[in-house]
Every structure is written in structure tokens, then in C-alpha cells.
Design an enzyme around this catalytic site. Sequence first.
Site, PDB file in Angstrom:
ATOM      1  N   ASN A  13       0.841  -1.223   0.000  1.00 40.03           N
ATOM      2  CA  ASN A  13       0.000   0.000   0.000  1.00 40.03           C
ATOM      3  C   ASN A  13       0.866   1.260   0.000  1.00 40.03           C
ATOM      4  OD1 ASN A  13       1.063   0.182   2.548  1.00 40.03           O
ATOM      5  ND2 ASN A  13      -0.913   0.324   3.624  1.00 40.03           N
ATOM      6  N   ASN A  64       4.995   2.834   3.616  1.00 38.53           N
ATOM      7  CA  ASN A  64       6.360   3.106   4.067  1.00 38.53           C
ATOM      8  C   ASN A  64       7.346   2.677   2.996  1.00 38.53           C
ATOM      9  OD1 ASN A  64       8.378   3.946   5.838  1.00 38.53           O
ATOM     10  ND2 ASN A  64       8.584   1.925   6.767  1.00 38.53           N
ATOM     11  N   LYS A 110       6.088  -0.359  11.419  1.00 36.44           N
ATOM     12  CA  LYS A 110       7.281  -0.862  12.110  1.00 36.44           C
ATOM     13  C   LYS A 110       8.042   0.189  12.919  1.00 36.44           C
ATOM     14  CE  LYS A 110      11.020  -0.222   9.949  1.00 36.44           C
ATOM     15  NZ  LYS A 110      12.317  -0.418   9.309  1.00 36.44           N
ATOM     16  N   SER A 163      10.797 -10.146  14.656  1.00 39.66           N
ATOM     17  CA  SER A 163      11.841  -9.186  15.022  1.00 39.66           C
ATOM     18  C   SER A 163      12.505  -9.575  16.334  1.00 39.66           C
ATOM     19  CB  SER A 163      11.226  -7.788  15.170  1.00 39.66           C
ATOM     20  OG  SER A 163      12.137  -6.898  15.771  1.00 39.66           O
ATOM     21  N   TYR A 195       4.661  -2.063  18.930  1.00 41.15           N
ATOM     22  CA  TYR A 195       5.194  -2.659  17.693  1.00 41.15           C
ATOM     23  C   TYR A 195       5.690  -4.080  17.983  1.00 41.15           C
ATOM     24  CZ  TYR A 195       8.925  -3.995  14.513  1.00 41.15           C
ATOM     25  OH  TYR A 195       9.740  -4.716  13.667  1.00 41.15           O
ATOM     26  N   LYS A 198       4.341  -8.079  16.874  1.00 36.25           N
ATOM     27  CA  LYS A 198       5.170  -9.150  16.301  1.00 36.25           C
ATOM     28  C   LYS A 198       4.999 -10.429  17.116  1.00 36.25           C
ATOM     29  CE  LYS A 198       7.125  -6.999  12.858  1.00 36.25           C
ATOM     30  NZ  LYS A 198       6.800  -7.382  11.466  1.00 36.25           N
ATOM     31  N   GLY A 213      12.986   3.186  26.020  1.00 35.01           N
ATOM     32  CA  GLY A 213      12.656   1.899  25.400  1.00 35.01           C
ATOM     33  C   GLY A 213      13.860   1.170  24.844  1.00 35.01           C
ATOM     34  N   ASP A 214      14.997   1.879  24.706  1.00 36.47           N
ATOM     35  CA  ASP A 214      16.183   1.197  24.179  1.00 36.47           C
ATOM     36  C   ASP A 214      16.758   0.241  25.225  1.00 36.47           C
ATOM     37  OD1 ASP A 214      16.224   2.180  21.665  1.00 36.47           O
ATOM     38  OD2 ASP A 214      17.686   3.744  22.039  1.00 36.47           O
TER      39      ASP A 214
END
Length: 334
Positions: A31, A34, A83, A123, A147, A151, A292-293
Site C-alpha cells: 500500500n 512506508n 514498524k 523481530s 510494535y 510481532k 525503550g532502548d
Amino acid sequence: MVLITGIAGYIGSHTAYALSQAGFEFVGMDNFANSRKENIDTLRELTGKDFKFYEVDMLDDAGMEKIFAENQIDSVIHFAGLKAVGESVEKPVLYYHNNITGTLILLEKMKKYGCKKIVFSSSATVYGNPAVVPVNEDMPTSTTNPYGSTKLMIENILKDVCVADKDFCAVLLRYFNPIGAHKCKKIGENPNGIPNNLMPRLCQAALGITESLTVFGTDYPTHDGTGVRDYIHVCDLADGHTAALKKAMDSTGALTYNLGTGNGYSVFDLIHTFSRVNGVEIPYKICPRRPGDVPAVYACPDKAFNELGWKAQYDLEDMCRDSWEFIKEATKNN
Ligand code: WQD
């Protein structure tokens, strides 16, 4: 015939090329949320095949029905999905609806048309903040953002489908950090809008598109204080999909594989390697950690080698060189 969802994307387009080289016939859908429309013509030129393409959103039931009704689809490689980790935190419902509902519609069409083989783009983010590294496929999973949760949910949905249908095969590929580009310099990572990932942002700093690269944190418990990841060449990743598809065609059940090199490199490692092999300076500034890292995550790739006969071939220098050659070509007319 293989259906490649998200074929116009960074990994989708490289996988389509690899499948073509391996002699597979495919149709594609995207679509362009991205990705870029011109990637379809580029792929037709690179492969020399005028493959069928459908501009369809996977949430479009009628559009997805048309793809299966018009083609004898016997397997699917499923890339389509949103993503961006940060965006998923801001817009969770968008991510759950798009990624989960879209996959459920795909699975309904696969069931209706008797298609029982899928390779899924999962992922390493499903490992969350691993207690030990390298990580293998049996280690605990936990997710820290919507995200990553989509997954993991899709992995679990596919495992349940394999329980319900003993002839079904789902190969779940847990990617680490894909970077690089095919040496043709015509397909690569050039996302619409502001990129999230390190390599495209590093390239923008190298090109002067941005003033400097932001290094998110130098106080991690790693060899130089910056985050450590398993960077893998996108062409290695693409070849992993060809190996996974071959495995799916003569297997049943849910099979999970890490697609990584087994080497962990820091942000500074990447900056210094990129600068050295390409002869460019990377202006950067040090900032606090990005929420979040995690400090370090890299793969134990042994299972993919033992069961798929797949092993990454490219090293960090190749990845840095190929990323740079692609992005210079992609932006030279801008
Ligand atoms: C890598 C390292 C950052 C940008 C995520 C998803 C994963 C996959 C890839 C989709 C980290 C540091 C980054 C920057 C920096 N997503 N960094 N400055 O977060 O490991 O993985 O993207 O395919 O599922 O979780 O990748 O490239 O964003 O970050 O210092 O401008 O680079 O802190 O240590 P990440 P990333």
C-alpha cells in the site's frame, strides 16, 4: 506462486530479488505506506520479470480476496506492517489494528484458498531486554512497545494456526538490525519521512541533510557505553528468506529462527567503521538514552545454520559501504 506482502519495502524488495535469483515465481502487494512506488518498476527491471503487483492495503478484504482469486498462491512471505517503535507507543490502536487485523485477513484468505505455508517477518524486539546475550530462540520473550507486541502476537497466532491445521507451516524469522543495500544501488533503505533507525539517520548526517547524528546514550553497560546491536546486511537477510521458504515447503508446524550475524556492534563501532570505509566524517552529538532502548541484543545464529543451512556472509564494512553507495545514488538528484 509466492505472495510477497510489503514487496516495495526495504526488506521486501531485497527478498523479491533474491527469490527471483533462486527461480521462484511471485506476485506482490503493497500500500506504499512506508515504501516507494518506483521500487516496483525497479524490481521488474532488476529481475527481468513483469511480475503481477497489486496496490492493496491488507485491511482491504476485497483487495486481498482478488489477489488469491486471481493467482494460485501456494506460499506467503509476510512483510506488510507498520514498524516504527516510537510511533507505535503514540498510536497503539493503529498498530494493533493494522498489523494484527491485517494478518488475520491474510490468514482467512490463505485458509479459504488452501494456502498453508507462510514465512513471517518477526523481530529481535520480541526478546525485550535479554538477561544474557547472545540470544537463542528458546530464550524468554517480552515486549516493551506495541510494535514489538504485534510481532509477538502474530507469532502466537501462527503457532495456534499450526496446532489447528497439522499441514500448515509457519517459519518465524526474528530479524536483528538490517542495514546495507544491494550493490546495484537501486534498492535500499530510504524511508518516507524522518527515519527512526540508526543507519539512515547516520547517512543523513554524513550527507549534511541533518546537522549531526544524535547518539542516544553513552552510559550503557557496554564496551564503549553506547547501545550494542547485531547489524545484518539486508542481502543476507533476503537470502535467509529464500532458505526459510524452501524449509516451509517441505515442513509443517511453527519453526522459529534468529536471522543475525552473531556479532554485536556499538553505535560508536558503526560510526567509526562507516567513517573509515567511506572516508566521510559523521558529525554527532551525545544525548540521553532513548526511552525503550535496551543496552545490548545480538543473536546466536546457530539454529538457522543447522536447520536452514543459512549463515550471514557480509561484514560490517560491507554493510557500511553498501549503505553509503545506495544513499548517495538515491539522493544525488535531490
Ligand atoms: C540501534 C541503536 C539506538 C538512532 C528497532 C526495532 C527493531 C527494528 C529495528 C523494525 C540503538 C541507537 C539509533 C539514532 C542512536 N524495527 N541510535 N541514534 O532500536 O535496535 O531496533 O529498529 O524493523 O524491531 O526495535 O534500532 O536503529 O533504532 O537503534 O544512537 O539516531 O542505535 O539507541 O542503540 P533498534 P535503531
